[in-house]
Scaffold this motif. Structure first.
Motif, PDB file in Angstrom:
ATOM      1  N   THR A   1     -10.330   2.276   2.643  1.00  0.00           N
ATOM      2  CA  THR A   1      -9.352   1.639   1.824  1.00  0.00           C
ATOM      3  C   THR A   1      -9.172   2.525   0.657  1.00  0.00           C
ATOM      4  O   THR A   1     -10.004   2.784  -0.108  1.00  0.00           O
ATOM      5  CB  THR A   1      -9.562   0.124   1.393  1.00  0.00           C
ATOM      6  OG1 THR A   1     -10.132  -0.638   2.659  1.00  0.00           O
ATOM      7  CG2 THR A   1      -8.698  -0.718   0.503  1.00  0.00           C
TER       8      THR A   1
ATOM      9  N   THR B   1      -0.955  -6.592 -19.380  1.00  0.00           N
ATOM     10  CA  THR B   1      -1.357  -6.531 -17.838  1.00  0.00           C
ATOM     11  C   THR B   1      -0.372  -6.037 -17.110  1.00  0.00           C
ATOM     12  O   THR B   1       0.881  -6.609 -17.002  1.00  0.00           O
ATOM     13  CB  THR B   1      -1.702  -7.977 -17.269  1.00  0.00           C
ATOM     14  OG1 THR B   1      -2.949  -8.337 -18.198  1.00  0.00           O
ATOM     15  CG2 THR B   1      -2.344  -8.069 -16.013  1.00  0.00           C
TER      16      THR B   1
ATOM     17  N   TYR C   1      -6.595   2.786  -2.767  1.00  0.00           N
ATOM     18  CA  TYR C   1      -5.468   2.112  -3.914  1.00  0.00           C
ATOM     19  C   TYR C   1      -5.599   2.978  -5.083  1.00  0.00           C
ATOM     20  O   TYR C   1      -6.579   3.601  -5.426  1.00  0.00           O
ATOM     21  CB  TYR C   1      -5.939   0.754  -3.867  1.00  0.00           C
ATOM     22  CG  TYR C   1      -7.184   0.453  -4.479  1.00  0.00           C
ATOM     23  CD1 TYR C   1      -7.470   0.129  -5.929  1.00  0.00           C
ATOM     24  CD2 TYR C   1      -8.280   0.168  -3.643  1.00  0.00           C
ATOM     25  CE1 TYR C   1      -8.535  -0.100  -6.305  1.00  0.00           C
ATOM     26  CE2 TYR C   1      -9.580  -0.336  -4.110  1.00  0.00           C
ATOM     27  CZ  TYR C   1      -9.564  -0.190  -5.598  1.00  0.00           C
ATOM     28  OH  TYR C   1     -10.784  -0.699  -6.132  1.00  0.00           O
TER      29      TYR C   1
ATOM     30  N   GLU D   1      -1.248   1.367  -2.465  1.00  0.00           N
ATOM     31  CA  GLU D   1      -1.045   0.052  -3.175  1.00  0.00           C
ATOM     32  C   GLU D   1      -1.683   0.191  -4.543  1.00  0.00           C
ATOM     33  O   GLU D   1      -2.499   0.920  -4.881  1.00  0.00           O
ATOM     34  CB  GLU D   1      -2.032  -0.855  -2.354  1.00  0.00           C
ATOM     35  CG  GLU D   1      -2.517  -2.282  -3.168  1.00  0.00           C
ATOM     36  CD  GLU D   1      -3.623  -2.937  -2.546  1.00  0.00           C
ATOM     37  OE1 GLU D   1      -3.868  -3.827  -3.319  1.00  0.00           O
ATOM     38  OE2 GLU D   1      -4.443  -2.225  -1.644  1.00  0.00           O
ATOM     39  N   PHE D   2      -1.049  -0.346  -5.482  1.00  0.00           N
ATOM     40  CA  PHE D   2      -1.237  -0.403  -7.057  1.00  0.00           C
ATOM     41  C   PHE D   2      -1.923  -1.986  -7.272  1.00  0.00           C
ATOM     42  O   PHE D   2      -1.479  -2.895  -7.096  1.00  0.00           O
ATOM     43  CB  PHE D   2      -0.226  -0.078  -7.778  1.00  0.00           C
ATOM     44  CG  PHE D   2      -0.862  -0.067  -9.517  1.00  0.00           C
ATOM     45  CD1 PHE D   2      -1.225   1.251  -9.888  1.00  0.00           C
ATOM     46  CD2 PHE D   2      -0.806  -1.153 -10.043  1.00  0.00           C
ATOM     47  CE1 PHE D   2      -1.792   1.201 -11.051  1.00  0.00           C
ATOM     48  CE2 PHE D   2      -1.293  -1.281 -11.394  1.00  0.00           C
ATOM     49  CZ  PHE D   2      -1.535   0.188 -11.939  1.00  0.00           C
ATOM     50  N   ARG D   3      -3.202  -1.746  -7.636  1.00  0.00           N
ATOM     51  CA  ARG D   3      -3.925  -3.074  -7.876  1.00  0.00           C
ATOM     52  C   ARG D   3      -3.992  -3.274  -9.722  1.00  0.00           C
ATOM     53  O   ARG D   3      -4.172  -2.317 -10.354  1.00  0.00           O
ATOM     54  CB  ARG D   3      -5.437  -2.903  -7.610  1.00  0.00           C
ATOM     55  CG  ARG D   3      -5.333  -2.948  -5.996  1.00  0.00           C
ATOM     56  CD  ARG D   3      -6.997  -3.421  -5.500  1.00  0.00           C
ATOM     57  NE  ARG D   3      -6.934  -3.140  -4.160  1.00  0.00           N
ATOM     58  CZ  ARG D   3      -7.831  -3.364  -3.177  1.00  0.00           C
ATOM     59  NH1 ARG D   3      -9.211  -3.616  -3.922  1.00  0.00           N
ATOM     60  NH2 ARG D   3      -8.097  -3.010  -1.995  1.00  0.00           N
ATOM     61  N   SER D   4      -3.621  -4.637  -9.719  1.00  0.00           N
ATOM     62  CA  SER D   4      -3.079  -4.864 -11.171  1.00  0.00           C
ATOM     63  C   SER D   4      -4.370  -4.795 -12.182  1.00  0.00           C
ATOM     64  O   SER D   4      -5.668  -4.600 -11.521  1.00  0.00           O
ATOM     65  CB  SER D   4      -2.676  -6.357 -11.213  1.00  0.00           C
ATOM     66  OG  SER D   4      -3.954  -7.262 -10.971  1.00  0.00           O
ATOM     67  N   GLY D   5      -4.121  -4.825 -13.438  1.00  0.00           N
ATOM     68  CA  GLY D   5      -5.060  -4.556 -14.414  1.00  0.00           C
ATOM     69  C   GLY D   5      -4.603  -4.344 -15.841  1.00  0.00           C
ATOM     70  O   GLY D   5      -3.357  -4.285 -15.882  1.00  0.00           O
TER      71      GLY D   5
ATOM     72  N   CYS E   1       4.312  -3.553 -10.344  1.00  0.00           N
ATOM     73  CA  CYS E   1       3.805  -2.948 -11.568  1.00  0.00           C
ATOM     74  C   CYS E   1       4.546  -3.177 -12.835  1.00  0.00           C
ATOM     75  O   CYS E   1       4.949  -2.353 -13.543  1.00  0.00           O
ATOM     76  CB  CYS E   1       3.779  -1.434 -11.216  1.00  0.00           C
ATOM     77  SG  CYS E   1       2.713  -0.904 -10.025  1.00  0.00           S
TER      78      CYS E   1
ATOM     79  N   SER F   1       1.199  -5.898 -13.429  1.00  0.00           N
ATOM     80  CA  SER F   1       0.932  -6.576 -12.047  1.00  0.00           C
ATOM     81  C   SER F   1       0.680  -5.637 -10.831  1.00  0.00           C
ATOM     82  O   SER F   1       0.610  -4.274 -10.848  1.00  0.00           O
ATOM     83  CB  SER F   1       2.075  -7.296 -11.690  1.00  0.00           C
ATOM     84  OG  SER F   1       3.182  -6.562 -11.489  1.00  0.00           O
ATOM     85  N   ASP F   2       0.288  -5.996  -9.679  1.00  0.00           N
ATOM     86  CA  ASP F   2       0.192  -5.601  -8.350  1.00  0.00           C
ATOM     87  C   ASP F   2       1.545  -4.851  -8.081  1.00  0.00           C
ATOM     88  O   ASP F   2       2.584  -5.295  -8.279  1.00  0.00           O
ATOM     89  CB  ASP F   2      -0.291  -6.318  -7.119  1.00  0.00           C
ATOM     90  CG  ASP F   2      -1.501  -6.969  -7.409  1.00  0.00           C
ATOM     91  OD1 ASP F   2      -2.250  -6.227  -8.226  1.00  0.00           O
ATOM     92  OD2 ASP F   2      -1.936  -8.142  -7.071  1.00  0.00           O
TER      93      ASP F   2
ATOM     94  N   THR G   1      -5.330   2.404  -9.439  1.00  0.00           N
ATOM     95  CA  THR G   1      -5.763   1.432 -10.360  1.00  0.00           C
ATOM     96  C   THR G   1      -6.010   2.116 -11.849  1.00  0.00           C
ATOM     97  O   THR G   1      -6.039   3.157 -11.636  1.00  0.00           O
ATOM     98  CB  THR G   1      -6.623   0.422 -10.179  1.00  0.00           C
ATOM     99  OG1 THR G   1      -6.347  -0.848 -11.083  1.00  0.00           O
ATOM    100  CG2 THR G   1      -7.829   1.019 -10.186  1.00  0.00           C
TER     101      THR G   1
END
Length: 279
Positions: free
Chosen positions: A97, A51, A99, A65-69, A45, A53-54, A101
């Protein structure tokens, strides 16, 4: 932790009940996230430009899980379901699933509330460095002012002739040099301002998470040139948890200042008592 003995002769009964027990077993890992506290970044993160990160985060008792954005105001939890056809011909949801974000949803979490987990391996080292820098700097500054004023007094005393005390009469306010009460070679004594208590107050912190900041407001005292003398008070009775907490003051204004608190972990119930003293 629960475990299974799969290596057995006779044909292991692999059925849905066993699979459910396996799923229950690995959910225990979510409890490890509580070591860092809720709304915490466990890994990754990292903000680069605009941005993030993951990474891995801990939200409401769940490691996700943290997904990037692109960085945004709120973080949401997304759940995606995948369906499979069963032996009886029905199609049912099987895989889920989950996560975190950035996004918009009925339930969301402010991105500003997320704090990066403090590595436990550094606790002893960081505790050794802790000192109330604001108070120390304030004391050093005040000692410097006193030394300057003492120097002025010594300089004035140096201009008084030896034995001049015999000429000192009863009235220091007489200005007529021909009057018997006139005091010759009177030093001009500097005025040393006295500190004044401007305001007393307290603020309920509750349970700080990691490195937190709080805006402390109060009625205007007409100046930002004051020192904040404060103390943290624990209300939950567990001193071993509260002892590791420290604070620092910055951004003083005439009606507010910012309190920075560094929490070493644990569930706390803290109050911040303070007085404002003029410099």
């Amino acid at each position: 932790m629960n475990s299974f003995n799969f290596i057995q002769a006779g044909g292991f009964p692999m059925d849905v009940d066993v699979l459910d027990q396996m799923q229950t077993a690995y959910k225990l890992y979510n409890g490890l996230g509580a070591l860092a506290g809720d709304m915490v970044i466990i890994k990754g993160c990292t903000l680069t430009g605009s941005t993030v990160s993951d990474g891995v985060v801990y939200i409401n008792g769940e490691v996700l899980e943290f997904r990037s954005g692109i960085v945004d105001t709120n973080v949401i939890i997304v759940q995606q379901a995948q369906s499979k056809e069963f032996e009886n011909g029905n199609v049912n949801e099987v895989y889920y699933t989950r996560y975190a974000t950035f996004g918009v949803a009925t339930t969301s979490f402010p991105w500003t509330s997320f704090k990066r987990a403090f590595p436990t391996s550094l606790i002893v080292e960081e505790l050794a460095k802790k000192a109330e820098k604001t108070v120390v700097d304030s004391l050093i500054q005040r000692v410097g002012v006193i030394e300057q004023r003492v120097g002025v007094i010594e300089e004035k005393l140096g201009t008084i002739a030896r034995g001049a005390e015999v000429n000192v009469q009863a009235d220091m306010n007489v200005t007529d040099v021909n009057n018997d009460a006139y005091v010759k070679n009177k030093p001009t004594m500097p005025t040393i301002p006295k500190s004044e208590i401007l305001y007393k107050g307290f603020f309920t912190l509750g349970d700080p998470i990691g490195e937190s900041t709080y805006l402390i407001t109060f009625p205007s005292v007409g100046t930002a040139n004051y020192a904040v003398l404060g103390s943290l008070e624990g209300r939950n009775g567990n001193r071993s948890i509260d002892i590791g907490t420290s604070y620092i003051i910055f951004s003083r204004e005439h009606n507010c200042f910012i309190l920075g608190v560094d929490d070493m972990g644990g569930v706390q119930a803290l109050d911040f008592n303070f007085i404002l003293v003029s410099k």
